[in-house]
Design a protein around this motif. Structure first.
Motif, short mmCIF file in Angstrom:
data_model
loop_
_atom_site.label_atom_id
_atom_site.label_comp_id
_atom_site.label_asym_id
_atom_site.label_seq_id
_atom_site.Cartn_x
_atom_site.Cartn_y
_atom_site.Cartn_z
N ILE A 216 0.78 -1.14 -0.08
CA ILE A 216 -0.15 -0.19 0.03
C ILE A 216 0.83 1.28 0.15
CG2 ILE A 216 -1.87 0.90 1.39
CD1 ILE A 216 -2.65 -1.33 0.10
N THR A 217 0.58 2.36 -0.79
CA THR A 217 1.34 3.45 -0.83
C THR A 217 1.16 4.27 0.43
OG1 THR A 217 -0.30 4.75 -2.12
CG2 THR A 217 1.44 3.70 -3.19
N ILE A 218 2.18 4.65 0.87
CA ILE A 218 2.35 5.81 2.07
C ILE A 218 2.17 7.31 1.41
CG2 ILE A 218 3.62 6.96 3.83
CD1 ILE A 218 4.82 3.96 4.32
N GLN A 219 1.27 8.05 1.62
CA GLN A 219 1.32 9.36 1.13
C GLN A 219 1.59 10.52 2.03
OE1 GLN A 219 -2.07 9.72 -1.48
NE2 GLN A 219 -2.12 7.87 -2.33
N GLY A 220 1.75 11.43 1.60
CA GLY A 220 2.08 12.72 2.38
C GLY A 220 1.04 12.98 3.39
N TYR A 267 -2.23 4.92 2.71
CA TYR A 267 -2.03 4.97 4.18
C TYR A 267 -1.35 6.67 4.25
CZ TYR A 267 -2.02 0.10 5.27
OH TYR A 267 -2.16 -1.04 5.56
N HIS A 268 -1.89 7.44 5.36
CA HIS A 268 -1.26 8.58 5.68
C HIS A 268 -0.44 8.45 7.19
CE1 HIS A 268 -3.09 11.53 2.37
NE2 HIS A 268 -4.13 10.51 2.80
N TYR A 347 2.83 11.62 14.81
CA TYR A 347 2.54 13.02 14.65
C TYR A 347 2.84 13.70 13.23
CZ TYR A 347 7.18 13.12 16.30
OH TYR A 347 8.61 12.65 16.40
N THR A 348 2.42 14.56 12.74
CA THR A 348 2.93 14.97 11.43
C THR A 348 4.41 14.91 11.25
OG1 THR A 348 0.90 16.31 11.39
CG2 THR A 348 2.45 17.01 9.62
N PRO A 349 4.79 14.75 10.20
CA PRO A 349 4.40 14.09 8.90
C PRO A 349 4.11 12.77 8.95
CG PRO A 349 6.70 14.29 8.62
CD PRO A 349 6.47 14.88 10.01
N TYR A 350 4.07 12.03 10.23
CA TYR A 350 3.76 10.42 10.46
C TYR A 350 4.93 9.75 9.73
CZ TYR A 350 -0.68 13.03 10.68
OH TYR A 350 -1.85 13.90 10.68
N HIS A 351 5.50 10.00 8.55
CA HIS A 351 6.53 9.12 8.20
C HIS A 351 7.71 10.14 7.69
CE1 HIS A 351 3.01 6.65 7.48
NE2 HIS A 351 3.67 5.60 7.97
N LEU A 352 7.92 10.74 7.00
CA LEU A 352 8.79 11.60 6.60
C LEU A 352 8.22 13.15 5.81
CD1 LEU A 352 10.53 10.47 3.19
CD2 LEU A 352 8.98 8.80 4.28
#
Length: 402
Positions: A216-220, A267-268, A347-352
């Motif tokens: 599944i893609t991780i999006q911004g 996913y976000h 928390y934001t940005p959740y990943h990068l």
């Protein structure tokens, strides 16, 4: 459109039908306006537009020759109703994972290649971003989804993902490739979180990475007309949701923005119900245990660096740079092997926020809205407990004078 379909069929002839087509874009220099449209915090009338980030190899023949993996035919014809009637059982469904999820990956020693049907490897309930009977627009401002009512057969009943209880996923061809041995000393670091690197490719413009378990893609972090999902007030089951049913609208691709029409799951936030989180790093608030070791690898960013679950060495919180990454070991019992890598956060940005290392310059990668983290007060961040000579050796293997 037929040209794009033909190209994809050449890549995945045994698994791709016209209904699953995706759009290609040649590598060209992106404009400042294109970058802004993807990063902006609000997207009311025209939505967030990340189409310009879709990437194709310069050499079309090399693209066709890449070792893209295949998945069973059943993966492209699966429906949400079938999956739930079979209680998600992969044997009954003929899919790779339970719940209708299919992902396959391979590599050629230089790049990793992922292909998936964009179906999550966990139960996903019918989804309305606000509530059943409500629209898809945040607040009172007009948006591209005006007139659509979630769960309303009269306005969205023709969508492939329609149920009277909300929208559900549909299988969509999703693929991505990234370097296997990414270089943290590249001269163009930091980079945009949405950039495909070197000869890497992706067909989902808003993607920043892809999960290993279900592809599944991780999006911004920005979505739904707000700075982030938290600001929008949406509850995301396992950190993800489906896009609104744009397949009922008479819009061209440039108006839609970037991703496939119809409810597309992505996913976000951190996908905390995936095995990588459940087995080792599930938050205590969600019934998990206190962590005592480094988190698990659960995804790859577009630049090729791994994305790990929440915890770092000895279960400590990771000390991250402005992009959301740092240098350090990923195994508590092997401190001599280090890498640059990212961590999911609550928390934001959740990943990068950007492709690191940040070098205290994350803000330069943020047109439209700034999602940079606080950082560690230095150009590069090294997790406490790391073996410094090992970090130095890792960096020197790419550039001894960096």
């Amino acid at each position: 459109e037929k040209m794009w379909v033909a190209l994809i069929v050449l890549l995945f002839p045994e698994v791709v039908s016209e209904k699953n087509h995706v759009r290609w874009r040649r590598i060209i220099e992106m404009t400042a306006e294109e970058r802004y449209r993807c990063h902006r915090p609000t997207n009311r009338r025209s939505r967030r537009d990340c189409l310009a980030y879709v990437r194709e190899l310069e050499d079309e023949n090399a693209l066709k020759q890449a070792p893209w993996p295949s998945v069973p035919d059943a993966c492209w014809n699966i429906t949400w109703t079938q999956v739930n009637n079979a209680t998600g059982n992969k044997t009954k469904l003929g899919t790779i994972n339970d719940w209708g999820s299919c992902v396959n990956s391979t590599n050629d020693g230089t790049y990793r290649y992922f292909v998936s049907n964009a179906v999550p490897a966990h139960f996903f309930p019918p989804y309305c971003p606000i509530s059943i009977g409500s629209g898809y627009c945040v607040g009172s401002e007009a948006c591209v989804f005006d007139g659509l009512i979630c769960g309303d057969e009269a306005t969205v009943g023709s969508s492939a993902g329609y149920t009277p209880y909300g929208d559900v996923w549909i299988p969509v061809v999703t693929y991505m490739s990234m370097p296997m041995n990414p270089n943290p000393t590249r001269s163009d670091r930091p980079g945009s979180m949405y950039d495909a690197i070197a000869h890497g490719v992706k067909n989902i413009g808003a993607a920043t990475g892809i999960t290993i378990e279900d592809g599944i893609t991780i999006q911004g972090p920005n979505d739904a007309g707000d700075y982030n999902i938290d600001e929008a007030g949406f509850v995301l089951p396992c950190g993800g949701h489906v896009t609104p049913p744009t397949d009922v609208l008479d819009l061209n691709d440039d108006t839609i923005g970037n991703d496939p029409s119809g409810p597309y799951f992505h996913y976000h936030q951190a996908a905390t119900c995936l095995d990588a989180f459940v087995s080792a790093d599930k938050p205590v608030a969600d019934g998990g245990n206190a962590q005592t070791s480094h988190g698990n690898l659960f995804a790859y960013a577009l630049d090729g660096f791994g994305i790990y679950t929440f915890s770092d060495l000895n279960g400590a919180a990771p000390i991250l740079d402005e992009c959301g990454g740092h240098f350090g070991p990923t195994d508590d019992y092997d401190l001599s092997t280090v890498s640059y890598h990212y961590h999911a956060t609550p928390y934001t940005p959740y990943h990068l926020a950007c492709q690191g290392p940040a070098l205290s310059n994350c803000a330069a990668t943020q047109p439209g809205a700034n999602y940079c983290g606080q950082g560690c007060g230095a150009d590069i961040c090294i997790q406490p407990g790391s073996h410094l000579p090992a970090v130095q050796s890792y960096i020197a293997s790419f550039n001894s004078t960096w």
